[in-house]
Design an enzyme around this catalytic site. Structure first.
Site, PDB file in Angstrom:
ATOM      1  N   ILE A   1      -5.723 -29.605 -16.149  1.00 18.08           N
ATOM      2  CA  ILE A   1      -4.412 -29.045 -16.458  1.00 18.08           C
ATOM      3  C   ILE A   1      -3.367 -30.146 -16.339  1.00 18.08           C
ATOM      4  CG2 ILE A   1      -2.687 -27.318 -15.826  1.00 18.08           C
ATOM      5  CD1 ILE A   1      -4.939 -25.661 -14.590  1.00 18.08           C
TER       6      ILE A   1
ATOM      7  N   ASN B   1       2.820 -26.703  -8.777  1.00 19.89           N
ATOM      8  CA  ASN B   1       2.804 -26.399  -7.343  1.00 19.89           C
ATOM      9  C   ASN B   1       4.126 -26.767  -6.673  1.00 19.89           C
ATOM     10  OD1 ASN B   1       0.217 -25.273  -7.076  1.00 19.89           O
ATOM     11  ND2 ASN B   1      -0.750 -27.284  -6.912  1.00 19.89           N
TER      12      ASN B   1
ATOM     13  N   GLU C   1      -7.286 -28.693 -10.082  1.00 12.99           N
ATOM     14  CA  GLU C   1      -6.960 -28.211 -11.429  1.00 12.99           C
ATOM     15  C   GLU C   1      -7.976 -28.679 -12.471  1.00 12.99           C
ATOM     16  OE1 GLU C   1      -4.604 -32.123 -10.992  1.00 12.99           O
ATOM     17  OE2 GLU C   1      -5.502 -30.575  -9.734  1.00 12.99           O
TER      18      GLU C   1
END
Length: 347
Positions: free
Chosen positions: A207, A214, A249
């Site tokens: 990603i 975050n 991710e």
């Protein structure tokens, strides 16, 4: 009763779907002597459901197939099996009378109100009520054991297969790549009517700018993005492609045999689906993908490093793109990796 307990103990000792299926076939044949038996694994999607005959007993005797790598010769749409279709619709055991007055019974093994297995048995017409109760108990135990196995193999956040199960599956695919090379002559049976250009592929999917998600929205929203990413993956790949959350991710897809253009197309479809998805409060995110062919003599480190190089190239050239290691080598964008001989690599 002791005989039944003995088989339950044997099944409970298995930690592999193929081995569990084998032990279950042994138990069913020994305890209930069905005329015919098939264990089907069921793969359901929004468009259709596919069933794979992975173990059982038929006219040619017992058979057992790798439950993790479904052989397409034995995979069919569920609508080709009306009784299985009925069982899926009713979510309970279904029965029909077949030639000779025998009873064919299909039991579903459910997860989240969706069959993941069917146990299809043809039983003599004098099959006793006591045996039916024992049979149903054994099948329920089988389902519970599979559920525990799935829980242990799955990533707790996304539900995809976890990092700890990745090694096992990759070694199986590397073994399959080696056997495909050995069988690449004219005697090789057709597989999906594809040519010898078909190979397994490993794709690393990352990603883009996930740290910013975050940092800006918090880890709970970041977790929601990961969960939705897993959902997009399930809808984008074929039923037999294996999907993993590798860590953070980063996700991995192990693609079943296909040619390079088809693999690229599949991964582009996934990339576009991610780009078009609205992720909770975050909005839109993108994903970068690098992929490479599995070679017969690869180690896990070899193929992951090649796919990673393609991923780094995608990240360094705009992100939100899919890059193939082999294409980058052919186009002169990357230098081919040299395999060090005589060295031990730890993975």
């Amino acid at each position: 009763m002791l005989h039944l307990i003995s088989h339950v103990v044997r099944i409970s000792a298995r930690r592999d779907r193929t081995e569990i299926n084998s032990a279950m076939v042994d138990a069913l044949m020994d305890l209930f002597a069905p005329i015919k038996l098939t264990i089907f694994r069921c793969y359901a999607s929004k468009r259709k459901a596919i069933v794979f005959a992975c173990a059982g007993y038929g006219k040619q005797g017992p058979f057992l197939r790798n439950a993790y790598l479904p052989d397409h010769h034995f995979c069919h749409p569920i609508d080709q099996h009306p009784l299985l279709q009925q069982c899926r619709k009713e979510l309970s055991a279904v029965l029909e009378v077949v030639d000779g007055g025998h009873h064919r019974v299909v039991f579903p093994v459910l997860r989240l109100n969706e069959p993941i297995y069917f146990i299809d048995l043809t039983l003599p017409d004098d099959f006793s009520a006591d045996k039916r109760v024992a049979l149903m108990g054994l099948i329920e135990y089988f389902g519970n054991h599979i559920a525990l196995l799935d829980y242990g193999e799955a990533d707790t956040l996304t539900g995809l297969s976890s990092r700890k199960t990745f090694d096992k599956h990759l070694f199986e695919l590397l073994g399959k790549a080696a056997s495909d090379e050995m069988l690449s002559g004219d005697s090789r049976p057709a597989r999906r009517n594809k040519t010898s250009d078909c190979n397994h592929w490993l794709a690393v999917c990352d990603i883009d700018h996930f740290k910013q998600v975050n940092d800006n929205f918090g880890h709970l929203i970041g977790d929601e993005v990961l969960i939705m990413m897993a959902q997009v993956m399930r809808h984008s790949f074929r039923f037999d492609d294996q999907l993993f959350r590798f860590g953070g991710e980063e996700f991995i897809a192990l693609l079943q045999p296909t040619d390079r253009l088809s693999a690229q197309s599949t991964l582009e479809r996934f990339r576009l689906a991610v780009e078009q998805t609205s992720f909770s409060r975050v909005g839109h995110v993108t994903v970068s993908v690098g992929f490479s062919q599995l070679l017969p003599h690869d180690t896990p480190t070899d193929v992951i490093e090649r796919a990673d190089e393609a991923l780094y190239f995608a990240k360094g050239h705009g992100r939100n793109r899919v890059e193939c290691y082999e294409s980058l080598i052919e186009n002169g964008n990357l230098k081919a990796r040299e395999i060090a001989k005589g060295e031990v690599e730890l993975f």
